[in-house]
Design an enzyme around this catalytic site. Structure first.
Site, PDB file in Angstrom:
ATOM      1  N   SER A 164      -6.347  -6.292  -6.668  1.00  0.00           N
ATOM      2  CA  SER A 164      -7.582  -6.817  -6.085  1.00  0.00           C
ATOM      3  C   SER A 164      -8.734  -6.720  -7.079  1.00  0.00           C
ATOM      4  CB  SER A 164      -7.933  -6.037  -4.815  1.00  0.00           C
ATOM      5  OG  SER A 164      -8.420  -4.749  -5.138  1.00  0.00           O
ATOM      6  N   HIS A 179       3.819   2.983  -8.985  1.00  0.00           N
ATOM      7  CA  HIS A 179       3.776   1.540  -9.229  1.00  0.00           C
ATOM      8  C   HIS A 179       5.117   1.044  -9.786  1.00  0.00           C
ATOM      9  CE1 HIS A 179      -0.408   1.550  -8.262  1.00  0.00           C
ATOM     10  NE2 HIS A 179      -0.749   2.291  -9.300  1.00  0.00           N
ATOM     11  N   LEU A 223      -7.245  -5.311   6.545  1.00  0.00           N
ATOM     12  CA  LEU A 223      -6.829  -6.384   5.640  1.00  0.00           C
ATOM     13  C   LEU A 223      -7.373  -6.221   4.225  1.00  0.00           C
ATOM     14  CD1 LEU A 223      -7.100  -9.509   7.978  1.00  0.00           C
ATOM     15  CD2 LEU A 223      -5.046  -8.305   7.238  1.00  0.00           C
ATOM     16  N   ASP A 246       0.824  -1.202   0.000  1.00  0.00           N
ATOM     17  CA  ASP A 246       0.000   0.000   0.000  1.00  0.00           C
ATOM     18  C   ASP A 246       0.863   1.260   0.000  1.00  0.00           C
ATOM     19  OD1 ASP A 246      -2.315   1.459   0.003  1.00  0.00           O
ATOM     20  OD2 ASP A 246      -2.717   1.226   2.145  1.00  0.00           O
ATOM     21  N   GLY A 247       0.425   2.253  -0.760  1.00  0.00           N
ATOM     22  CA  GLY A 247       1.078   3.554  -0.705  1.00  0.00           C
ATOM     23  C   GLY A 247       1.771   4.005  -1.976  1.00  0.00           C
ATOM     24  N   ASN A 248       1.664   3.240  -3.071  1.00  0.00           N
ATOM     25  CA  ASN A 248       2.320   3.653  -4.316  1.00  0.00           C
ATOM     26  C   ASN A 248       1.804   4.997  -4.812  1.00  0.00           C
ATOM     27  OD1 ASN A 248       3.867   1.333  -4.429  1.00  0.00           O
ATOM     28  ND2 ASN A 248       2.455   0.244  -5.777  1.00  0.00           N
ATOM     29  N   TRP A 267       2.901   7.863  -2.544  1.00  0.00           N
ATOM     30  CA  TRP A 267       4.340   8.092  -2.738  1.00  0.00           C
ATOM     31  C   TRP A 267       4.560   8.976  -3.968  1.00  0.00           C
ATOM     32  CZ3 TRP A 267       7.867   7.137  -6.608  1.00  0.00           C
ATOM     33  CH2 TRP A 267       9.220   7.148  -6.260  1.00  0.00           C
ATOM     34  N   ARG A 274     -10.552   1.480 -10.522  1.00  0.00           N
ATOM     35  CA  ARG A 274      -9.632   2.607 -10.673  1.00  0.00           C
ATOM     36  C   ARG A 274      -9.714   3.165 -12.084  1.00  0.00           C
ATOM     37  NH1 ARG A 274      -4.018   1.150  -7.413  1.00  0.00           N
ATOM     38  NH2 ARG A 274      -4.987   0.886  -5.349  1.00  0.00           N
ATOM     39  N   LEU A 331      12.153 -20.373  -2.617  1.00  0.00           N
ATOM     40  CA  LEU A 331      11.078 -19.468  -2.214  1.00  0.00           C
ATOM     41  C   LEU A 331       9.926 -19.570  -3.201  1.00  0.00           C
ATOM     42  CD1 LEU A 331      10.047 -17.014  -0.468  1.00  0.00           C
ATOM     43  CD2 LEU A 331      11.165 -15.535  -2.156  1.00  0.00           C
TER      44      LEU A 331
END
Length: 237
Positions: A61, A33, A191, A16-18, A21, A67, A127
């Site tokens: 999401s 992004h 969440l 969160d926060g792109n 920023w 958007r 991973l």
């Protein structure tokens, strides 16, 4: 930096926060992004370094379709370019990429690149990175319940056989354990329809830093906070 034990097996991140920023710097939201992609690279390196086995990113999401069209298109373009360019480095690091969510809504081009990155990294054994794309937890649960209901209707499954383990195995995340730690950057403390079933006993961490400024040091700090928590799972020690 030495990290206290235990290390979470699965870390899930709400990036969160792109947009904020970019706005703080007088830039277009898409620039935020783009900056956020570099943060993903750093976080992958940090996860491998510290021995995290599963890493889930909330990348897009179901609500994000609301958007502006230009931003959604830019995100899809960025996703395709990133998938193509990152494959060699991901393979080198032993990273396997999987996707969760309902990706049939994406264009054939986007789906093609997602299939490619999954195939090209299938041998990764250090991973597993899950990209949550067109994902929402409620939609995931709806699809899971419909799947189980069809099996009951067709006589393949008895209703009383449906338990928590069976439900978990039919979720999009059935190939990995539930998250031990959920991180949401930017200071927001919710969440947002992300891994609601799976996060029942996860530790939650809400750093103030915006996602493009979430460094490897910030990730290490999150692991330190996790290690300091007393996880009792409703029991008494």
């Amino acid at each position: 930096m030495s990290i206290a034990k235990p290390i979470p097996q699965h870390v899930a991140i709400i990036m969160d926060g792109n947009g904020r920023w970019a706005k703080q710097r007088g830039k277009e939201r898409t620039e935020g992004h783009i900056a956020g992609v570099e943060t993903i690279r750093q976080t992958l390196r940090a996860a491998v370094k510290h021995g995290v086995r599963y890493l889930t990113f909330y990348a897009f999401s179901t609500e994000n379709w609301g958007r502006p069209e230009a931003e959604v298109n830019a995100l899809m373009e960025l996703l395709c370019k990133s998938v193509v360019s990152e494959a060699p480095e991901l393979k080198k690091q032993g990273v396997r990429v999987r996707t969760i969510g309902e990706r049939s809504r994406f264009s054939e081009r986007v789906q093609y690149y997602l299939n490619q990155i999954e195939e090209q990294t299938a041998e990764g054994d250090r991973l597993v990175v899950a990209l949550a794309l067109n994902y929402s937890s409620r939609d995931e649960l709806r699809r899971t319940m419909q799947c189980l209901a069809r099996k009951v209707q067709q006589g393949e499954l008895a209703p009383e056989a449906i338990d928590e383990q069976l439900i978990s195995s039919h979720l999009d995340t059935g190939f990995m354990p539930d998250p031990d730690l959920v991180i949401r950057t930017s200071g927001e403390q919710r969440l947002s329809n992300f891994l609601l079933w799976q996060s029942s006993y996860a530790e939650l961490y809400f750093p103030e830093v915006l996602w493009p400024d979430f460094t490897e040091e910030e990730f290490a700090r999150a692991l330190e906070v996790y290690a300091s928590r007393d996880r009792r799972y409703g029991l008494v020690k």
